[in-house]
Enzyme design. Structure first.
Site, PDB file in Angstrom:
ATOM      1  N   ARG A 214      30.121  35.627  42.267  1.00 25.38           N
ATOM      2  CA  ARG A 214      30.020  34.204  42.615  1.00 25.38           C
ATOM      3  C   ARG A 214      28.569  33.913  42.981  1.00 25.38           C
ATOM      4  O   ARG A 214      28.039  34.502  43.921  1.00 25.38           O
ATOM      5  CB  ARG A 214      30.928  33.892  43.795  1.00 25.38           C
ATOM      6  CG  ARG A 214      32.360  34.394  43.574  1.00 25.38           C
ATOM      7  CD  ARG A 214      33.326  33.272  43.436  1.00 25.38           C
ATOM      8  NE  ARG A 214      34.595  33.735  42.894  1.00 25.38           N
ATOM      9  CZ  ARG A 214      35.777  33.243  43.247  1.00 25.38           C
ATOM     10  NH1 ARG A 214      35.853  32.288  44.151  1.00 25.38           N
ATOM     11  NH2 ARG A 214      36.874  33.685  42.659  1.00 25.38           N
ATOM     12  N   GLU A 216      27.429  31.333  44.313  1.00 27.98           N
ATOM     13  CA  GLU A 216      27.316  30.313  45.363  1.00 27.98           C
ATOM     14  C   GLU A 216      26.253  30.715  46.377  1.00 27.98           C
ATOM     15  O   GLU A 216      26.143  31.876  46.737  1.00 27.98           O
ATOM     16  CB  GLU A 216      28.672  30.158  46.073  1.00 27.98           C
ATOM     17  CG  GLU A 216      29.700  29.493  45.190  1.00 27.98           C
ATOM     18  CD  GLU A 216      31.101  30.072  45.391  1.00 27.98           C
ATOM     19  OE1 GLU A 216      31.286  30.886  46.308  1.00 27.98           O
ATOM     20  OE2 GLU A 216      31.981  29.703  44.608  1.00 27.98           O
ATOM     21  N   ARG A 222      31.386  35.666  55.787  1.00 30.16           N
ATOM     22  CA  ARG A 222      32.630  35.949  55.035  1.00 30.16           C
ATOM     23  C   ARG A 222      32.472  35.754  53.534  1.00 30.16           C
ATOM     24  O   ARG A 222      33.463  35.744  52.802  1.00 30.16           O
ATOM     25  CB  ARG A 222      33.783  35.120  55.582  1.00 30.16           C
ATOM     26  CG  ARG A 222      33.616  33.647  55.400  1.00 30.16           C
ATOM     27  CD  ARG A 222      34.583  32.843  56.272  1.00 30.16           C
ATOM     28  NE  ARG A 222      34.067  31.500  56.404  1.00 30.16           N
ATOM     29  CZ  ARG A 222      34.349  30.505  55.580  1.00 30.16           C
ATOM     30  NH1 ARG A 222      35.171  30.684  54.573  1.00 30.16           N
ATOM     31  NH2 ARG A 222      33.822  29.315  55.743  1.00 30.16           N
ATOM     32  N   HIS A 223      31.258  35.564  53.055  1.00 26.95           N
ATOM     33  CA  HIS A 223      31.013  35.437  51.612  1.00 26.95           C
ATOM     34  C   HIS A 223      30.063  36.514  51.115  1.00 26.95           C
ATOM     35  O   HIS A 223      29.068  36.817  51.763  1.00 26.95           O
ATOM     36  CB  HIS A 223      30.398  34.070  51.278  1.00 26.95           C
ATOM     37  CG  HIS A 223      31.369  32.940  51.370  1.00 26.95           C
ATOM     38  ND1 HIS A 223      31.416  32.108  52.455  1.00 26.95           N
ATOM     39  CD2 HIS A 223      32.333  32.518  50.515  1.00 26.95           C
ATOM     40  CE1 HIS A 223      32.378  31.203  52.260  1.00 26.95           C
ATOM     41  NE2 HIS A 223      32.952  31.424  51.095  1.00 26.95           N
ATOM     42  N   GLU A 358      40.463  32.187  55.156  1.00 29.46           N
ATOM     43  CA  GLU A 358      41.310  32.326  53.960  1.00 29.46           C
ATOM     44  C   GLU A 358      41.238  33.754  53.422  1.00 29.46           C
ATOM     45  O   GLU A 358      40.163  34.337  53.327  1.00 29.46           O
ATOM     46  CB  GLU A 358      40.794  31.349  52.885  1.00 29.46           C
ATOM     47  CG  GLU A 358      41.515  31.489  51.554  1.00 29.46           C
ATOM     48  CD  GLU A 358      40.860  30.670  50.431  1.00 29.46           C
ATOM     49  OE1 GLU A 358      40.360  29.550  50.687  1.00 29.46           O
ATOM     50  OE2 GLU A 358      40.857  31.167  49.292  1.00 29.46           O
ATOM     51  N   SER A 361      44.257  32.912  47.421  1.00 28.00           N
ATOM     52  CA  SER A 361      44.715  31.649  46.853  1.00 28.00           C
ATOM     53  C   SER A 361      45.633  31.973  45.693  1.00 28.00           C
ATOM     54  O   SER A 361      45.390  32.934  44.955  1.00 28.00           O
ATOM     55  CB  SER A 361      43.542  30.829  46.312  1.00 28.00           C
ATOM     56  OG  SER A 361      42.830  30.246  47.369  1.00 28.00           O
ATOM     57  N   ARG A 409      37.966  40.570  52.688  1.00 26.75           N
ATOM     58  CA  ARG A 409      38.454  39.707  53.778  1.00 26.75           C
ATOM     59  C   ARG A 409      39.671  40.326  54.468  1.00 26.75           C
ATOM     60  O   ARG A 409      39.841  40.199  55.672  1.00 26.75           O
ATOM     61  CB  ARG A 409      38.785  38.327  53.242  1.00 26.75           C
ATOM     62  CG  ARG A 409      37.538  37.627  52.715  1.00 26.75           C
ATOM     63  CD  ARG A 409      37.555  36.176  53.053  1.00 26.75           C
ATOM     64  NE  ARG A 409      36.391  35.519  52.490  1.00 26.75           N
ATOM     65  CZ  ARG A 409      36.401  34.275  52.044  1.00 26.75           C
ATOM     66  NH1 ARG A 409      37.518  33.562  52.095  1.00 26.75           N
ATOM     67  NH2 ARG A 409      35.297  33.740  51.577  1.00 26.75           N
TER      68      ARG A 409
HETATM   69  P1  ATP Z   1      36.360  30.200  50.117  1.00 27.72           P
HETATM   70  O1  ATP Z   1      36.828  28.769  50.045  1.00 27.72           O
HETATM   71  O2  ATP Z   1      36.756  30.891  51.389  1.00 27.72           O
HETATM   72  O3  ATP Z   1      34.918  30.373  49.771  1.00 27.72           O
HETATM   73  P2  ATP Z   1      37.574  30.357  47.523  1.00 27.72           P
HETATM   74  O4  ATP Z   1      38.751  29.459  47.722  1.00 27.72           O
HETATM   75  O5  ATP Z   1      36.357  29.842  46.844  1.00 27.72           O
HETATM   76  O6  ATP Z   1      37.152  30.977  48.949  1.00 27.72           O
HETATM   77  P3  ATP Z   1      39.090  31.769  45.544  1.00 27.72           P
HETATM   78  O7  ATP Z   1      38.423  31.343  44.311  1.00 27.72           O
HETATM   79  O8  ATP Z   1      40.362  31.118  45.944  1.00 27.72           O
HETATM   80  O9  ATP Z   1      38.041  31.674  46.762  1.00 27.72           O
HETATM   81  O10 ATP Z   1      39.242  33.365  45.489  1.00 27.72           O
HETATM   82  C1  ATP Z   1      40.382  34.086  45.936  1.00 27.72           C
HETATM   83  C2  ATP Z   1      40.032  34.981  47.121  1.00 27.72           C
HETATM   84  O11 ATP Z   1      38.923  35.816  46.804  1.00 27.72           O
HETATM   85  C3  ATP Z   1      39.593  34.210  48.345  1.00 27.72           C
HETATM   86  O12 ATP Z   1      40.719  33.776  49.099  1.00 27.72           O
HETATM   87  C4  ATP Z   1      38.783  35.238  49.082  1.00 27.72           C
HETATM   88  O13 ATP Z   1      39.596  36.131  49.816  1.00 27.72           O
HETATM   89  C5  ATP Z   1      38.126  36.027  47.967  1.00 27.72           C
HETATM   90  N1  ATP Z   1      36.776  35.512  47.733  1.00 27.72           N
HETATM   91  C6  ATP Z   1      36.426  34.477  46.946  1.00 27.72           C
HETATM   92  N2  ATP Z   1      35.109  34.266  46.971  1.00 27.72           N
HETATM   93  C7  ATP Z   1      34.597  35.214  47.797  1.00 27.72           C
HETATM   94  C8  ATP Z   1      33.268  35.525  48.217  1.00 27.72           C
HETATM   95  N3  ATP Z   1      32.220  34.827  47.803  1.00 27.72           N
HETATM   96  N4  ATP Z   1      33.115  36.570  49.063  1.00 27.72           N
HETATM   97  C9  ATP Z   1      34.178  37.286  49.480  1.00 27.72           C
HETATM   98  N5  ATP Z   1      35.441  37.039  49.113  1.00 27.72           N
HETATM   99  C10 ATP Z   1      35.668  36.011  48.284  1.00 27.72           C
HETATM  100 MG    MG Z   2      40.718  29.759  47.488  1.00 29.07          MG
END
Ligand code: ATP
Ligand code: MG
Length: 435
Positions: A214, A216, A222-223, A358, A361, A409
């Site tokens: 990602r 981002e 937590r990311h 979170e 999802s 997480r």
């Molecule tokens: P958040 O809103 O907390 O950034 P997200 O909704 O963008 O997460 P999803 O695309 O739903 O993330 O990804 C499913 C799961 O993968 C998330 O619930 C999280 O546990 C994990 N995850 C996603 N992006 C990340 C990240 N950048 N770093 C660590 N874990 C991640």
């Molecule tokens: Mg999500």
């Protein structure tokens, strides 16, 4: 002499037996008439005792000159000693330095001198020699093994999907572009589209544990920019079925760590409580009603359809105090492949929440190609670039549901760690691509 043993394989009842240990010099304590060398290996510590009057002076000289963190072999006799780690000591007969360590050391492995996370990550090889750090990775191993066994037992097939992809899974800009021969490609942000295609391929139930990338520009605790996702997809089920699977998996992981990682938990100085299933389910609408009724300056008025901020997640976490699901999110706030309910504004979706954040999802997916195409279009994406995916929906795609769970997480919340980087060997974030 017997073959090499780990420190944890020896106990006081073996007094009088010979043993060979291999490991690192954790500490040397010279108390005048007696000297102790603490040998450390993966399983713990052993005290090597040198009663100076009784020990061969040459051996004592060798021991005195060994620098901390050098790699050694010790051969000697086991002797009960209640004050020593594991209740035994080794009276040495021979010591070989296999590889001396330079000094000064980049980090202190005894924990007497603290270090910032950044400094620790720069010398991760040495950081992980500390038992409380190694413990995290032993627990990570346990969580991975337990997940694999759990999904196997539930009839899931392990798959490997490509990490080099041509299109974004969900549109948006959070992708790392790469040069792929003379074209542009991307590092995969999720196995979503491929695991769904496998439903069309008839695999019925699949799982994958793999990196997600990602791009981002998060700078949070937590990311990560490279995380590990535990993904599943299952046919002929609905989203409630996969929520039950998910909560059962979480409870199973806690149980297996609690029962199978006692030493690691004690090295970390923590105890964990197995969450009770079923987890509470609250709807998105109930969640925002509650939040809008709060008088918290950090939480501004939430309009139906908004995403929930970290402050909102914390408030709900405080209220509920244990794992829970937020279900039935606004269709517009979830990806295009999420299935709307009878009320097209509300989707059959969920987030698994730990009180802190979170964890996962998931949703019921759309399996009708026309609806899927129009949802892709409505999200402002070009259905043509999803043709490789949409094709699988035209020739017999079963109803299906699934989720993606963030491994890191799960670990950081289970172990009450402040920073997600603690549970990754070599974390990748905006500032760090090495080591
Ligand atoms: P958040 O809103 O907390 O950034 P997200 O909704 O963008 O997460 P999803 O695309 O739903 O993330 O990804 C499913 C799961 O993968 C998330 O619930 C999280 O546990 C994990 N995850 C996603 N992006 C990340 C990240 N950048 N770093 C660590 N874990 C991640
Ligand atoms: Mg999500």
């Amino acid at each position: 002499m017997q073959e090499r043993r780990f420190t944890g394989e020896i106990n006081p009842s073996m007094t009088g037996e010979k043993a060979t240990l291999k490991g690192w010099v954790h500490e040397i304590r010279d108390l005048g008439g007696i000297m102790f060398l603490i040998l450390r290996d993966r399983e713990g510590f052993a005290q090597i005792t040198f009663p100076k009057k009784k020990i061969d002076p040459d051996l004592l000289e060798v021991a005195k000159r060994i620098s901390r963190e050098s790699v050694i072999t010790v051969k000697g006799t086991i002797q009960e000693d209640k004050r020593a780690p594991n209740g035994y000591e080794i009276i040495p007969e021979g010591i070989t330095v296999l590889n001396p360590a330079n000094s000064p050391l980049p980090l202190d492995t005894t924990g007497k001198v603290g270090a910032e996370l950044d400094t620790r990550l720069d010398s991760r090889f040495m950081d992980i020699r500390r038992p409380e750090v190694l413990a995290i990775f032993r627990i990570r191993d346990k969580v991975l093994t337990t997940t694999r066994n759990f999904l196997n037992e539930h009839g899931f097939i392990e798959i490997n999907t490509p990490k080099i992809v041509a299109t974004a899974t969900e549109g948006g800009t959070a992708l790392f572009p790469i040069t792929y021969f003379n074209r542009e490609a991307f590092l995969s942000q999720s196995p979503q589209l491929f695991k769904q295609i496998m439903m069309g391929a008839g695999l019925d139930r699949v799982w994958e544990i793999a990196p997600i990338f990602r791009a981002e520009e998060h700078d949070t605790t937590r990311h990560l920019n490279e995380a590990t996702s535990i993904d599943i997809e299952a046919s002929f089920v609905d989203y409630e079925d996969v929520m039950v699977l998910l909560e059962d998996l979480i409870a199973t992981l806690y149980t297996s760590v609690k029962e199978g990682c006692e030493k690691s938990l004690s090295d970390l100085g923590i105890d964990i409580e197995v969450p009770k299933t079923p987890f509470k389910r609250i709807t998105y609408t109930e969640a925002i009603d509650h939040l809008n009724g709060m008088d918290d300056p950090e939480i501004s008025e939430i309009v139906w359809g908004d995403d929930l901020s970290a402050a909102c997640e914390h408030e709900l976490g405080r209220l509920i105090g244990e794992h829970y699901f937020i279900i039935d999110w606004p269709t517009g706030s979830k990806p295009y492949y999420t299935r709307p309910s009878r009320n097209p504004e509300i989707s059959l979706s969920f987030d698994l929440m730990h009180p802190r954040m979170e964890l996962a999802s998931g949703s019921q997916r759309i399996h009708e190609v026309d609806l899927l195409t129009s949802r892709i279009d409505a999200m402002g994406l070009n259905p043509d670039s999803f043709e490789f995916y949409l094709r699988a929906f035209r020739f017999g795609m079963p109803p299906h549901a699934g989720w993606g769970l963030g491994l890191e997480r799960v670990l950081m919340t289970m172990l009450a760690l402040e920073n997600i980087r603690e549970v990754v060997l070599f974390p990748r974030d905006m500032k760090r691509v090495s080591p």
